[in-house]
Design a protein around this motif. Structure first.
Motif, PDB file in Angstrom:
ATOM      1  N   PRO A   1       0.795  -1.230   0.000  1.00  0.00           N
ATOM      2  CA  PRO A   1       0.000   0.000   0.000  1.00  0.00           C
ATOM      3  C   PRO A   1       0.832   1.287   0.000  1.00  0.00           C
ATOM      4  CG  PRO A   1       0.024  -0.977   2.193  1.00  0.00           C
ATOM      5  CD  PRO A   1       0.725  -1.942   1.297  1.00  0.00           C
ATOM      6  N   VAL A   2       2.084   1.251   0.430  1.00  0.00           N
ATOM      7  CA  VAL A   2       2.870   2.477   0.531  1.00  0.00           C
ATOM      8  C   VAL A   2       3.100   3.124  -0.833  1.00  0.00           C
ATOM      9  CG1 VAL A   2       5.089   3.459   1.235  1.00  0.00           C
ATOM     10  CG2 VAL A   2       3.961   1.741   2.674  1.00  0.00           C
ATOM     11  N   PRO A   3       3.530   2.364  -1.850  1.00  0.00           N
ATOM     12  CA  PRO A   3       3.670   3.010  -3.166  1.00  0.00           C
ATOM     13  C   PRO A   3       2.349   3.601  -3.675  1.00  0.00           C
ATOM     14  CG  PRO A   3       4.812   0.911  -3.144  1.00  0.00           C
ATOM     15  CD  PRO A   3       4.007   0.972  -1.883  1.00  0.00           C
ATOM     16  N   GLY A   4       1.253   2.914  -3.374  1.00  0.00           N
ATOM     17  CA  GLY A   4      -0.046   3.444  -3.773  1.00  0.00           C
ATOM     18  C   GLY A   4      -0.367   4.747  -3.069  1.00  0.00           C
ATOM     19  N   THR A   5       0.003   4.839  -1.771  1.00  0.00           N
ATOM     20  CA  THR A   5      -0.230   6.064  -1.018  1.00  0.00           C
ATOM     21  C   THR A   5       0.599   7.217  -1.576  1.00  0.00           C
ATOM     22  OG1 THR A   5      -0.653   4.735   0.976  1.00  0.00           O
ATOM     23  CG2 THR A   5      -0.179   7.080   1.280  1.00  0.00           C
TER      24      THR A   5
END
Length: 390
Positions: free
Chosen positions: A36-40
């Motif tokens: 989820p971090v790259p998406g955030t």
């Protein structure tokens, strides 16, 4: 305002709403993402980009090709990043979600249906690459974006063409109105003088006859020029005044921004012309009063020109001024021989546009009308009506 300006405003609103939708969808399924971090980080960058570029999608001039390319790149990166963020492939939509349609629509509004269709194909190819196969859902979404962009692009092209056509039509109308105004002024001054010189020269004979012949030739040439499609460069309008032959201008009685029509028409009264007027001022805006007075002058010139007897004396004429409240009515009547059937059409073909331009043309621009009645052997009557709010 340009006809496409509402589309740019709608696109700006669409970008904001779809960004909110993408953010809410990502937060809703945050725990189901593998990374989820790259998406955030991507959505944060998309938020900053959308916020900073709202002014770019305000017009076609500000929405440059470099901006469109960068905007489409944001959408493609988000689509291709989705498989890594959603490693399980179960969350559903891509990271930018339906925001990806925003750059496609911007391409369509900016460059028409061809630009919109090309950008839609790129987005569709990225969706196929993201899903790993050409599924029914992927094909459905790609077709929707493609059809929407092509349709909007085509509508924009038609709207731009219509706007150009309308602008050209307005320019032609303005130039035509200026040409008609100039033709009226020429008819009320130069042509009348040339016609008078021709008649007087022919009557005197000798060298004056040659001068009259030359004046007649110039009159025919000038009438041909006036009745042709030669359009002069538009210039600033001026107050029209009834100018036939050089004479002293009547003193206008003004009330605020209005002129008393009685003072403008009273100068025509004389041995051969009777003038009947109301007992109170007949007020009109100065321009309207001047145009109506010029139309009356043109009607009296027709009486002097076309009703002369063997001695050269024109028929007797009467001017009746009436104030009906909502409109002003001026009637010019003579006891001449009348106008033969078809003579007005023949005169128009010959370039003699006194009734068409100096009378009906002036009144038409004021929202009024002119009615002509003639009886052979009993004279002619011209009734001119001008509304006060014309």
């Amino acid at each position: 305002m340009s006809v496409e300006q509402p589309l740019w405003r709608a696109l700006a609103g669409y970008r904001v709403l779809t960004l909110c939708y993408a953010g809410v969808g990502f937060a809703w399924s945050y725990g189901e993402f593998a990374h989820p971090v790259p998406g955030t980080v991507y959505l944060a960058a998309l938020l900053v980009w959308t916020s900073l570029t709202l002014g770019q999608v305000s017009s076609a001039e500000r929405c440059t090709r470099w901006f469109l390319a960068a905007d489409l790149s944001f959408a493609l990166v988000g689509i291709l990043l989705t498989p890594y963020v959603d490693a399980h492939g179960q969350v559903g939509p891509t990271l930018p979600s339906i925001w990806t349609a925003a750059p496609v629509l911007a391409f369509a509004i900016k460059g028409g249906w061809r630009w919109g269709g090309a950008s839609a194909l790129l987005v569709g190819a990225a969706n196929v690459a993201e899903s790993g196969a050409l599924t029914r859902a992927t094909l459905h979404n790609a077709l929707l974006v493609c059809v929407a962009s092509v349709a909007i692009g085509y509508v924009v092209e038609v709207a731009r063409a219509s706007e150009r056509t309308l602008a050209r039509a307005l320019q032609i109308e303005a130039a035509t109105r200026e040409r008609e105004r100039l033709a009226r002024d020429i008819h009320d001054s130069v042509l009348q003088v040339l016609a008078m010189v021709q008649r007087r020269g022919t009557a005197i004979g000798g060298e004056a006859a040659e001068l009259g012949r030359m004046a007649g030739e110039q009159e025919v040439a000038l009438r041909t020029l006036v009745s042709s499609g030669v359009v002069p460069q538009p210039r600033e309008p001026r107050e029209a005044r009834p100018a036939q032959q050089p004479r002293e201008e009547p003193q206008e009685a003004e009330s605020g921004t209005s002129s008393d029509l009685r003072s403008l028409l009273a100068v025509h009264a004389g041995p051969g012309v009777s003038f009947a007027e109301p007992g109170r001022p007949v007020l009109l805006p100065p321009h309207a009063a001047g145009e109506l007075a010029a139309a009356v002058s043109a009607a009296l010139d027709n009486v002097r020109t076309h009703t002369c007897d063997e001695k050269g004396e024109p028929a007797r004429a009467w001017i009746l001024l009436e104030d009906d409240g909502d409109e002003v009515v001026v009637t010019v009547r003579d006891d001449g021989p009348g106008i033969p059937a078809g003579r007005l059409d023949e005169a128009a073909r010959e370039g003699r546009l006194g009734v068409a331009l100096s009378i009906r043309g002036r009144l038409g621009e004021l929202g009024g009308s002119a009615a002509l009645e003639t009886v052979r052997g009993q004279g002619t009557e011209v009734e001119m009506r001008v509304p006060r709010d014309g």
